[in-house]
Motif scaffolding. Sequence first.
Motif, PDB file in Angstrom:
ATOM      1  N   LEU A  56     -82.141 -94.384  25.803  1.00 51.83           N
ATOM      2  CA  LEU A  56     -81.609 -95.046  25.881  1.00 51.83           C
ATOM      3  C   LEU A  56     -80.905 -95.829  25.164  1.00 51.83           C
ATOM      4  CD1 LEU A  56     -82.090 -98.383  27.911  1.00 51.83           C
ATOM      5  CD2 LEU A  56     -84.141 -98.988  25.647  1.00 51.83           C
ATOM      6  N   THR A  58     -77.566 -98.882  23.400  1.00 49.90           N
ATOM      7  CA  THR A  58     -77.749-100.337  22.965  1.00 49.90           C
ATOM      8  C   THR A  58     -75.419-100.403  22.311  1.00 49.90           C
ATOM      9  OG1 THR A  58     -78.226-100.946  21.009  1.00 49.90           O
ATOM     10  CG2 THR A  58     -80.382-101.030  23.355  1.00 49.90           C
ATOM     11  N   GLY A  62     -74.836-107.325  23.738  1.00 49.70           N
ATOM     12  CA  GLY A  62     -75.672-106.834  24.332  1.00 49.70           C
ATOM     13  C   GLY A  62     -76.076-105.475  25.875  1.00 49.70           C
ATOM     14  N   THR A  63     -74.772-105.203  25.549  1.00 56.65           N
ATOM     15  CA  THR A  63     -75.046-104.422  26.784  1.00 56.65           C
ATOM     16  C   THR A  63     -76.121-103.170  27.120  1.00 56.65           C
ATOM     17  OG1 THR A  63     -72.228-104.492  27.015  1.00 56.65           O
ATOM     18  CG2 THR A  63     -72.951-102.563  27.821  1.00 56.65           C
ATOM     19  N   SER A  64     -76.392-102.672  27.581  1.00 54.19           N
ATOM     20  CA  SER A  64     -77.692-102.006  27.796  1.00 54.19           C
ATOM     21  C   SER A  64     -76.965-100.351  28.841  1.00 54.19           C
ATOM     22  CB  SER A  64     -78.870-102.196  28.051  1.00 54.19           C
ATOM     23  OG  SER A  64     -79.032-102.539  29.414  1.00 54.19           O
ATOM     24  N   ASN A  78     -76.656 -95.850  34.165  1.00 54.93           N
ATOM     25  CA  ASN A  78     -76.705 -97.365  34.476  1.00 54.93           C
ATOM     26  C   ASN A  78     -76.465 -98.062  33.398  1.00 54.93           C
ATOM     27  OD1 ASN A  78     -78.228 -96.068  36.710  1.00 54.93           O
ATOM     28  ND2 ASN A  78     -80.552 -97.230  35.955  1.00 54.93           N
ATOM     29  N   GLU A  80     -75.279-102.355  31.824  1.00 55.70           N
ATOM     30  CA  GLU A  80     -76.003-103.648  32.378  1.00 55.70           C
ATOM     31  C   GLU A  80     -75.505-104.525  31.225  1.00 55.70           C
ATOM     32  OE1 GLU A  80     -79.316-103.414  34.544  1.00 55.70           O
ATOM     33  OE2 GLU A  80     -79.744-105.330  34.212  1.00 55.70           O
ATOM     34  N   TYR A  81     -74.769-105.167  31.431  1.00 55.64           N
ATOM     35  CA  TYR A  81     -74.751-106.475  30.391  1.00 55.64           C
ATOM     36  C   TYR A  81     -73.966-108.126  30.963  1.00 55.64           C
ATOM     37  CZ  TYR A  81     -69.826-106.017  32.211  1.00 55.64           C
ATOM     38  OH  TYR A  81     -68.432-105.797  33.018  1.00 55.64           O
TER      39      TYR A  81
ATOM     40  N   LEU B  49     -82.046-107.415  21.763  1.00 59.15           N
ATOM     41  CA  LEU B  49     -80.949-107.542  21.720  1.00 59.15           C
ATOM     42  C   LEU B  49     -80.225-109.220  21.830  1.00 59.15           C
ATOM     43  CD1 LEU B  49     -80.470-105.566  25.427  1.00 59.15           C
ATOM     44  CD2 LEU B  49     -79.872-104.753  23.140  1.00 59.15           C
ATOM     45  N   ASP B  50     -78.712-108.830  21.551  1.00 61.49           N
ATOM     46  CA  ASP B  50     -77.752-109.988  21.815  1.00 61.49           C
ATOM     47  C   ASP B  50     -78.141-110.613  23.066  1.00 61.49           C
ATOM     48  OD1 ASP B  50     -76.571-110.090  19.754  1.00 61.49           O
ATOM     49  OD2 ASP B  50     -74.935-109.987  20.115  1.00 61.49           O
ATOM     50  N   ARG B  68     -85.026-106.786  31.372  1.00 64.11           N
ATOM     51  CA  ARG B  68     -83.783-107.167  30.495  1.00 64.11           C
ATOM     52  C   ARG B  68     -84.323-108.248  30.784  1.00 64.11           C
ATOM     53  NH1 ARG B  68     -78.121-106.074  28.756  1.00 64.11           N
ATOM     54  NH2 ARG B  68     -78.930-107.200  27.688  1.00 64.11           N
ATOM     55  N   ARG B 120     -79.128 -92.556  45.357  1.00 61.54           N
ATOM     56  CA  ARG B 120     -77.889 -91.174  43.999  1.00 61.54           C
ATOM     57  C   ARG B 120     -78.272 -90.255  44.286  1.00 61.54           C
ATOM     58  NH1 ARG B 120     -79.288 -95.485  39.068  1.00 61.54           N
ATOM     59  NH2 ARG B 120     -76.707 -94.794  38.928  1.00 61.54           N
TER      60      ARG B 120
END
Lengths: 373, 373
Positions: A56, A58, A62-64, A78, A80-81, B49-50, B68, B120
């Motif tokens: 994981l 980051t 806050g993008t993960s 994946n 995600e933001y 996270l942000d 999230r 996938r």
Amino acid sequence: MSVQTLLLDFSIDPARLGDESGQKSVFGQLETVLKEYIPSLILAADIKLDGGSLKLMTGKKGTSVSVRLFDRGLVTVNIEYYKEDNEEPLISFKKSKLLESSVRHELQTERLKLLPTIKRGYKFDVYLTSSDERLLEYDIDNVLFDEQSPFQRVQIVHSKTLGNMLVLDDLQNISEADLIYTETLMQRGKENYEGKEIVILGGGDGALLYELLKENPKFVWMLEIDELVMNACNKHLKSICGDVLERRKGTNYEIIVEDCMLTVNKFIKDKKKVDYIFGDLTDIPISDTACGELWEFMITILESAFKILKPDGKFMTHGNGATSPESLELYEQELAKLTPPVKFGKSKAFVPSFLEDWIFYQIAFEKPDNGDA
Amino acid sequence: MSVQTLLLDFSIDPARLGDESGQKSVFGQLETVLKEYIPSLILAADIKLDGGSLKLMTGKKGTSVSVRLFDRGLVTVNIEYYKEDNEEPLISFKKSKLLESSVRHELQTERLKLLPTIKRGYKFDVYLTSSDERLLEYDIDNVLFDEQSPFQRVQIVHSKTLGNMLVLDDLQNISEADLIYTETLMQRGKENYEGKEIVILGGGDGALLYELLKENPKFVWMLEIDELVMNACNKHLKSICGDVLERRKGTNYEIIVEDCMLTVNKFIKDKKKVDYIFGDLTDIPISDTACGELWEFMITILESAFKILKPDGKFMTHGNGATSPESLELYEQELAKLTPPVKFGKSKAFVPSFLEDWIFYQIAFEKPDNGDA
């Protein structure tokens, strides 16, 4: 606002992911590529899982990024933001195509797939499904109406391709591009409605009534329970229903707003019979067996409808998607149980707003003289 | 084998996610629901996270669940696990609908969306895109042909709805359900091909040649570079191309397998002119400006083609999706630059295998006497 989810996956030789050091090396290569596209990316967790591992990361704003490495030679990524509507995406379409080609090149993948970015929690829900539960992204760019009636959630959305579209409980129902739906349901050009008496069970969007009235029937009773659907369609789907929902009755038609069974039972009591009945209520349920509330509802309606049909009359209805033959088969088994016995024909049409082929039924008494049995 | 990715997201009052204890409480409720559906679920990481937080859980058979929580009132849940083709899914369709309704009920969500499970790395890639990059899941259930030519990746897949379909470099090209495509391209019923000389630039699937030959042209030259496309279509798309790809030449047609510009230049040198030219090569590129390799290629072809067109001849071609007006506009600007000047008409048709409206152009010299300029 919306959450942007980018889904990338690729296949490589399983030998490259066979042990921890292999997984580490593949991940290292991937991390290098990802860092070029997502600023400030750092590893936040590294977890060993059955059949592989999960890393994981980051990054900026806050993008993960979660990377799963499966022993069997598959890797999923994946990203995600969060994005405000007026913000530029962190990874634009162009950038996503570059990312795709970098991963393909740097990791020497055997197969790679990047899906178009999925938008979650956006003000328009652009994802609908086909009858066989396939994911379809529509070009919906506006919501014109969104209210809950006692019966269902009623939405009118706008699609660039289809024009305005009625969506009931998240199911696409009819759009301004769907004349073929109504014409196949009524078998325009094959059936003659002139001077005929007709009952529509449901039909709240008004399109069927509007088209039938063009064929000079003697009288049409439309039995619709949901006032809200009619109000929404009257306002936003005028091109398919004209003024029939506005006027509610005319010299040769009447819309009765109540449970359709009330009028059907009244007709049964009065021994009133009609030439055509349209079943324009719910679709044939998709299920393994003909059980449950929806099936019971449909079978009850079917049985009652034939009691108010003239011996040479016809019951016309929509079935379901052509890709769900099992449910259509269950429906046909129910038809076979009816007394007096009935026979049926089927038609197929590609319905633009459904993005799939749909099946329509035309059902009649097997022996016209049995109708009065 | 495949990785199954379930994407769920919902909106709640942002006040409920405003601080750490709020996020903890919402997550706690969600965790309780998820545990009913995914065995042995435990928290593996909890990251600040942000703009929110990210909780990572792992469960039975390497299932991972990332949750999230966004301060702004959005929650996304991604569930991912590995599945062999002969295994039952951990979360069946029925179970996913139950999960959806449990989350809606237990968390009192304002809005909730569960997408159909994304597959996938499956043996068939069922995800294609529209011209405006929307995600479309096709009912593809077989891959009949999959090879790389020197020019492109050539696939023939089978769709339950569309029959066999040619896919070039992951773009749906033509299927057995697309006669409307060919008929709109050639404007069947509006144009008269009898006794005419025709050049097809590209057209490797053979459908256009097959349909044109039904109209008794004097001669058709089809100039296609990719042998592999023709072999694949000849084998798997017989219903749309008949035997024209098998025979390669007849009394009134010939397929020349090479760069189409060679024959076009030969025609220019010989002052040979024809009645119709079909541009059946690549689509109009989707881009912000008419620059880059693809545009240059298209403009070169266009300029050369008009040099071998009779003064009253027509250049017929497909444009792009109707939802990409910007690219169509760029194309029309290029047309406006041609000398001698040209005029054009447009047609639109919904193409089943594209699942969208497509635009087709019919282009002619503005003044027929200018053609020989």
